[in-house]
Write an enzyme that holds these catalytic residues in place. Structure first.
Site, PDB file in Angstrom:
ATOM      1  N   GLY D  87      11.112  -4.064   3.074  1.00  0.00           N
ATOM      2  CA  GLY D  87      10.152  -3.728   2.021  1.00  0.00           C
ATOM      3  C   GLY D  87      10.229  -4.728   0.884  1.00  0.00           C
ATOM      4  CB  THR D  88      12.437  -7.540   0.390  1.00  0.00           C
ATOM      5  OG1 THR D  88      13.395  -6.490   0.508  1.00  0.00           O
ATOM      6  CG2 THR D  88      12.822  -8.482  -0.712  1.00  0.00           C
ATOM      7  CB  THR D  89       7.202  -9.294  -1.240  1.00  0.00           C
ATOM      8  OG1 THR D  89       7.428  -8.891  -2.597  1.00  0.00           O
ATOM      9  CG2 THR D  89       6.532  -8.166  -0.491  1.00  0.00           C
ATOM     10  CB  SER D 112       3.701  -5.567   0.653  1.00  0.00           C
ATOM     11  OG  SER D 112       2.423  -5.044   0.850  1.00  0.00           O
ATOM     12  CG  PHE D 114       7.705   1.607   2.155  1.00  0.00           C
ATOM     13  CD1 PHE D 114       7.774   1.345   3.518  1.00  0.00           C
ATOM     14  CD2 PHE D 114       8.553   0.901   1.304  1.00  0.00           C
ATOM     15  CE1 PHE D 114       8.674   0.407   4.029  1.00  0.00           C
ATOM     16  CE2 PHE D 114       9.453  -0.045   1.799  1.00  0.00           C
ATOM     17  CZ  PHE D 114       9.512  -0.291   3.168  1.00  0.00           C
ATOM     18  CG  HIS D 152       1.211  -0.525 -11.888  1.00  0.00           C
ATOM     19  ND1 HIS D 152       0.151  -1.229 -11.344  1.00  0.00           N
ATOM     20  CD2 HIS D 152       1.835   0.085 -10.834  1.00  0.00           C
ATOM     21  CE1 HIS D 152       0.154  -1.069 -10.019  1.00  0.00           C
ATOM     22  NE2 HIS D 152       1.163  -0.275  -9.681  1.00  0.00           N
ATOM     23  CG  HIS D 153       5.428   1.681 -15.134  1.00  0.00           C
ATOM     24  ND1 HIS D 153       6.410   0.753 -15.387  1.00  0.00           N
ATOM     25  CD2 HIS D 153       5.296   1.746 -13.784  1.00  0.00           C
ATOM     26  CE1 HIS D 153       6.860   0.284 -14.251  1.00  0.00           C
ATOM     27  NE2 HIS D 153       6.213   0.875 -13.248  1.00  0.00           N
ATOM     28  CE  LYS D 156       3.312  -3.751 -10.671  1.00  0.00           C
ATOM     29  NZ  LYS D 156       4.476  -3.760  -9.772  1.00  0.00           N
ATOM     30  N   GLY D 162       1.641  -6.457  -6.523  1.00  0.00           N
ATOM     31  CA  GLY D 162       1.624  -6.925  -5.139  1.00  0.00           C
ATOM     32  C   GLY D 162       0.594  -6.165  -4.317  1.00  0.00           C
ATOM     33  CB  THR D 163      -0.304  -2.563  -4.239  1.00  0.00           C
ATOM     34  OG1 THR D 163       1.026  -2.185  -3.875  1.00  0.00           O
ATOM     35  CG2 THR D 163      -1.292  -1.671  -3.534  1.00  0.00           C
TER      36      THR D 163
END
Lengths: 242, 242, 242, 242
Positions: D87-89, D112, D114, D152-153, D156, D162-163
């Protein structure tokens, strides 16, 4: 501050306990049998050295029991109880009468939804605009028609939700203009739709996780504890902000 | 009521003309050359037998020209002009000074967005809640952080939009917290996002068709005409509702 | 291309006429009396020198009348009619039978909603994902529950809307999971809510102005005219894109 | 199934551990020192009697270390490892090369995000419509322009997320058409806006709680374990559904 929790085994109660542990706050679960008579309650109280707020998230009968205890406590023991927060709804007339007499002994705060965002939403609808009209009245005067949709998970039994009813009252939206959707695992969405010719406004609240209700309840207890108000019915407006 | 329209050939001006025709309201298009000097303006005024509201949706220089005319009109001719509604922004200091002197002669109303919904949106953000805080202040006190997104069509040149800036001021949202999206044919979406732990609120305005700005401008003119206020700067709050 | 318009006096018909004028397209309004018999229709046809598409946005009885005419036209006159686009719904069995026989003479395209976005929405729900499941089937396989809300103006009589029914079919959403809201002047919002544990997806279509339905109808006529398909029932999928 | 977890102390790792405990699944936290050489890894492996899936949610260097170990394990020990989920990029070229050689020894699945909903979102954009175009291509062919907003918060650090980048690729949305908002405590909102004349479509994913990423990762491990694929790079599409 010590929390006396009535309704600890319910869905919200479980989350409140988890959160109290996380916040390292001391608390006591008050069971139905602890409220049967003064001696049982006194036995429980003995183990609590601090002064406390009682948080009732059980059922109307739980409210009835704690009121009966409080009304019969001796003065010196009563001093230990700094407030009663009630998150239960649907009290009958006798229970309401009982709450009234109890409010002469300790401060009582009744709240139907512990979310700060829902509280803000209600305040928005009733807030006063520059000309003296409320937001709701101004919207109508400008030609906006209003309706509400509320979305919850499929296990929710009541429709519309209690929160939808509260918000509809604040926004003067007739009951038939509330649409309820039950789908999947939605924690709680409430939207007010304002529509006029060629334009629309939407005000939408989303509860992302149930734990926010637990956190809200605990924060309310803390704020009441800190401000130490006199006996009587408290306006929740005065205690949502620390 | 007769409308004197400055800026009739612009995008909004075209829609205003269409709408005035639909509503069977009489109006005169005031061109740049009509505002060159008193005689040209008087020639135009001759054909208007009714009293009028002047609606200026041109450019700051248009505002400057009409102010110069008004300041030099004879008293008896000035009586015919019941108000000046200005939907133009970006006046320089000299033009602002000119507006100030003109406001001593006729009522002037300056409006950056003729949509009723945007007006309601702004009022919501500044409305007073039960404890005396504004909605914006209460949101912050309850732990909500705020940001804005605004979406417009790809031909829009400025970003953020003037409306976004006005709403951000009302909501005390810093400029860097406004995100602008330019996509397709969007007439105008403005959303304020309020986020706290595990909950969020969104207030969103959608303009569905550009004609609402034309309708709003005309309605404002009508309301000012009907209420016939004294010379001075008018608060738009007092004339958005008939 | 010449358009023969049945239903020109309805709400959509009026907008179609306006748009045809704007686009400088020639058209003829076909009234009920023009469809009474072959001679009346021939009289009308005489004035049209071009080949034409007939656009029927009237009522099922209008469809019935035009089908009866077409079925009895002489071959040489039939050649002038390049297609029949029907935006009417609710045909009875006899009318459906009649459509079937007419489809052997000319190309017929039946469309319940002339919006391209609603067409795209329907295509999304039925599109095939990488593993061969449709989007709807994949959503269910991943644990998402689905529901729909549709919002329209207060003058709309039917609920749920025809579009909601079409989309619900595409998404295999049971009828009881469609919520209808009637408020203000909303032209048409359709939202599908997908909910799973701790996450949700929403797909939402907004019609901002009724004129888009008129534009969509005309574009469909143009595409059919250009592609000149053979007699038979056309798939709308093949003619939404030029 | 036993889970070998690399990156257990990170934000996602903590939630994965909590969830594994809740699901009563056995697991081993694999620290950096356990991956230093074959003997250290064998010492750790000794205590695991079951066959296992390794879940790597650490950093690219963690991926590098586990690949080096796997490439040097004896055949009989390698048999115990049924798959590697990453799950790492942000892997560099050397690390990618290493992954390629490792994929000849065991099945590897690189993901990328889950969340099942984000996976569904990506599948929607690439799904094939009735005419053979993808959803994205059909949208463009129908005249829809596309843009994205992601919220996002405030903690971040990267923007866009990434998404967002993954979804933009799937939807062929240029990077400059992604707007990022950082506000409050938002877990993750991604919206694609499609706009055409007088209509719009929005597809929006909301992550309500971070735990969904932990649950998604574990479910993916389970599905791979059950289906027991051969060595090679796995398509995540084949393992998101049980």
């Amino acid at each position: 501050m010590h929390i006396g929790l009535i309704g600890a085994s319910g869905r919200l109660g479980t989350l409140v306990c988890e959160n109290l542990v996380q916040q390292k706050l001391t608390f006591t679960k008050i069971a139905r049998e602890d409220l049967q008579n003064i001696p049982s309650f006194m036995q429980l109280l003995q183990h609590v050295s601090e002064s406390m707020i009682i948080l009732d998230i059980s059922l109307p009968v739980g409210t009835e029991n704690i009121c009966n205890i409080i009304n019969n406590l001796e003065e010196k023991n009563l001093k230990q109880i700094k407030g009663l927060v009630i998150g239960t709804t649907g009290h009958n007339d006798r229970q309401k009468q009982l709450l009234l007499s109890t409010s002469q002994k300790i401060p009582i705060c009744m709240v139907s939804n512990f979310s700060k965002g829902v509280y803000l939403f209600e305040e928005i609808l009733k807030a006063k605009t520059s000309q003296g009209l409320t937001v709701t009245e101004l919207a109508r005067a400008l030609g906006f028609d209003m309706a509400m949709t509320e979305i919850h998970h499929t296990l929710k039994k009541d429709a519309p939700s209690g929160t939808a009813i509260t918000l509809a009252e604040a926004g003067k939206i007739p009951a038939k203009q509330i649409s309820s959707v039950r789908v999947g695992k939605v924690v709680g969405d409430h939207s007010i739709h304002l529509s006029a010719d060629s334009e629309s406004l939407e005000i939408k609240h989303t509860a992302h996780a149930r734990k926010l209700f637990a956190e809200g309840a605990i924060e309310l207890c803390k704020n009441i504890y800190t401000q130490a108000p006199k006996p009587g019915f408290l306006r929740k407006e005065d205690f949502f902000i620390s």
